[in-house]
Design an enzyme around this catalytic site. Structure first.
Site, PDB file in Angstrom:
ATOM      1  N   GLU A   1      73.956  67.819 123.911  1.00 58.62           N
ATOM      2  CA  GLU A   1      74.054  66.550 124.639  1.00 58.62           C
ATOM      3  C   GLU A   1      75.338  65.888 124.192  1.00 58.62           C
ATOM      4  OE1 GLU A   1      73.997  62.789 124.721  1.00 58.62           O
ATOM      5  OE2 GLU A   1      71.826  62.507 124.731  1.00 58.62           O
TER       6      GLU A   1
ATOM      7  N   CYS B   1      75.445  57.240 124.267  1.00 67.65           N
ATOM      8  CA  CYS B   1      75.939  58.295 125.152  1.00 67.65           C
ATOM      9  C   CYS B   1      75.727  57.951 126.625  1.00 67.65           C
ATOM     10  CB  CYS B   1      75.243  59.615 124.828  1.00 67.65           C
ATOM     11  SG  CYS B   1      75.567  60.224 123.163  1.00 67.65           S
TER      12      CYS B   1
END
Length: 538
Positions: free
Chosen positions: A275, A309
């Site tokens: 990720e 993120c």
């Protein structure tokens, strides 16, 4: 202070109110720190000092692991995993459900550590125990369902039985970042242990205490200690050592590092989920509720000081409402309470380090030097904490500016005027990232149709990022350079398993029988295939 209290709460010296004396510092109980750091498998005798971004004062010295320590961690984890894989799934689920209760009961302790290590606002720190409680409960209720053997059609109806099993990979290496040290230090590993694996974890060096508290809570919930081993050290050394030994790697961090890890995993032919970064876009359509969109934008951009993120760094606003939206968004941003304390009152906290501050300053200074306009913010605030940067909204950002396409990972957003939904989607899809996006519109059916065209792994409608992140049955991950693999849901657990097919053949074998020639067998099979197609067999 010399010893941890019996309730395992971190004893914190220093003021908790927003109007504290700037000269005061926070300090953790030495016994409490010693108890947590004793969980690190480290024999080098070296230690790394950790400073709190709240005030720059030392918090702890973290023992550093060697390659031999990593090797021992894997050896112990493999022994523990063999037994754990034979543990009934219901027993594994019970550990996770006990963890759920422990996290909720000790959330104030967890929040203190998160804020002390990251500098984020306490309200944003709360997202972490909340997410781990949700994750623990989800896998505590669904693991048996996800791992249940599946029956699939065999080549011959009634004669061939196929069972598909999900077998644990073994020992999973988890390399987690500093921005969400409790959530990302635990959530991926919870799925791994639910699936029957062991974990060797390397949390980021800046936030080891929070991750170590997570490991302690797992043991208190009933997880065998050697099933979750923790090592510490630089990623270039300890991270590589983990990749050399793991059966699977889970990494959350930058795209640049993710590419390196992906190559290392490919060389060993082991799987990985990565990720990675994002330059996430929000689309505010002409029919959006302006007040709701402005409120959502404030959270989307400035939660965890933009060090998220899935946070929004680009906003595309319909021309028809642009001026009104910008007015409300700027006003809401300017009304935020800023502070670097343990208090609940702060709407935004500090960046975690000098590197993060330097990056935000550089992006804004570059944009301004090339003609961008600062609508609000744009300056460091050393009066609040060493690494504090104001929430910043930029207008007039062009492709020549660094912040146009490069992830800032700080409290900085660029806002753009668009004339149509088509232009908004096209501009949102620019670049190489594709992690998260947000769409604000009163017409949710239309927004969902647009969402299907946005190149992002998650899209939130009339919400910033929390709706997908908190919906544990929904997989989460990125497109393109935002990564590979998915966390959460069945996908988040099954990535840690090998798929095994078991065939049981009845009555007839898969070859000529009863004196039949190979040619006759071929004719029989040909007739069988035609008959199966005729009756609709897949």
């Amino acid at each position: 202070m010399s010893a941890p209290n019996p309730d395992h709460q971190p004893l914190v010296e220093g003021p908790r109110d927003p109007e504290h004396d700037p000269a005061a510092t926070y300090a953790l109980d030495p016994g409490y720190v010693a108890r947590l750091t004793a969980r690190v498998l480290a024999t080098t005798g070296e230690a790394k000092e950790v400073l709190s971004p709240l005030d720059g004062a030392p918090l702890a010295h973290i023992p550093q692991s060697s390659d031999a320590d990593v090797e021992e961690a894997f050896a112990r984890a493999r022994v523990a995993q063999e037994k754990w894989a034979r543990t009934p799934v219901k027993d594994r689920e019970r550990v996770l459900l006990r963890l759920h209760d422990l996290v909720l009961a000790r959330q104030e302790e967890i929040l203190d550590l998160i804020v002390l290590e990251t500098g984020k606002a306490r309200k944003h720190a709360f997202d972490e125990p909340l997410h781990i409680a949700l994750t623990a409960r989800y896998y505590g209720r669904t693991t048996a369902k996800h791992l249940r053997s599946e029956r699939r059609p065999g080549v011959f109806p009634a004669l061939t039985r196929i069972d598909v099993n999900h077998v644990p990979k073994g020992v999973v290496g988890i390399i987690s970042p500093w921005n969400y040290p409790f959530t990302l230090g635990l959530c991926d590993g919870l799925a791994a242990i639910a699936a029957g694996n062991a974990v060797v974890a390397k949390p980021d060096s800046q936030t080891m205490l929070t991750a170590l508290l997570g490991a302690e809570l797992l043991e208190e919930a009933g997880l065998p200690r050697d099933l979750w081993m923790v090592v510490a050290g630089p990623g270039s050394k300890v991270g590589t050592s983990i990749i050399d030994r793991a059966d699977y790697i889970c990494f959350t961090g930058s795209t640049a590092t993710g590419k390196i890890i992906g190559k290392q995993c490919a060389e060993r032919l082991i799987g990985s989920s990565l990720e990675l970064g994002g330059k996430n876009a929000m689309l505010v359509l002409a029919d959006a509720d302006i007040e709701k969109a402005a409120e959502g934008a404030t959270r989307a951009v400035f939660s965890n000081t933009g060090q998220l993120c899935v946070s929004i760094e680009r906003m595309y606003v319909a021309d028809a409402i642009y001026d009104r939206f910008v007015e409300r968004f700027v006003a809401r941003t300017q009304a935020m309470t800023l502070g670097a304390t343990l208090s609940w009152e702060n709407d935004m906290g500090s960046l975690i380090s000098q590197d993060q501050l330097d990056n935000a300053v550089a992006h804004v200074d570059d944009a301004v030097a090339q003609g961008a306009t600062v609508l609000t913010g744009g300056k460091a605030r050393p009066d609040l904490s060493p690494y504090f940067f104001e929430p910043t909204i930029l207008e007039g950002v062009t492709p020549a500016m660094t912040c146009f396409g490069t992830e800032t990972f700080g409290p900085v957003v660029s806002i753009y005027r668009v004339t149509s939904d088509e232009e908004a989607v096209d501009r949102a899809n620019e670049g190489e990232y594709g992690l998260n996006a947000s769409i604000y519109s009163r017409d949710t059916a239309r927004a969902r149709r647009l969402a299907a065209r946005v190149k992002a792994g998650t899209v939130n409608i009339n919400e910033a990022f929390a709706a997908t992140f908190a919906s544990l049955d929904a997989p989460m991950g990125g497109f393109r350079e935002s990564g590979t693999g998915r966390r959460q849901g069945a996908e988040g657990l099954l990535r840690y398993t090998e798929t095994q097919s078991v065939a049981t053949q009845r009555l007839v074998r898969m070859s000529p029988m009863f004196g039949m020639s190979d040619e006759a067998y071929a004719k029989l099979m040909t007739s069988s295939l035609r008959a199966l197609k005729a009756v609709g067999r897949a």
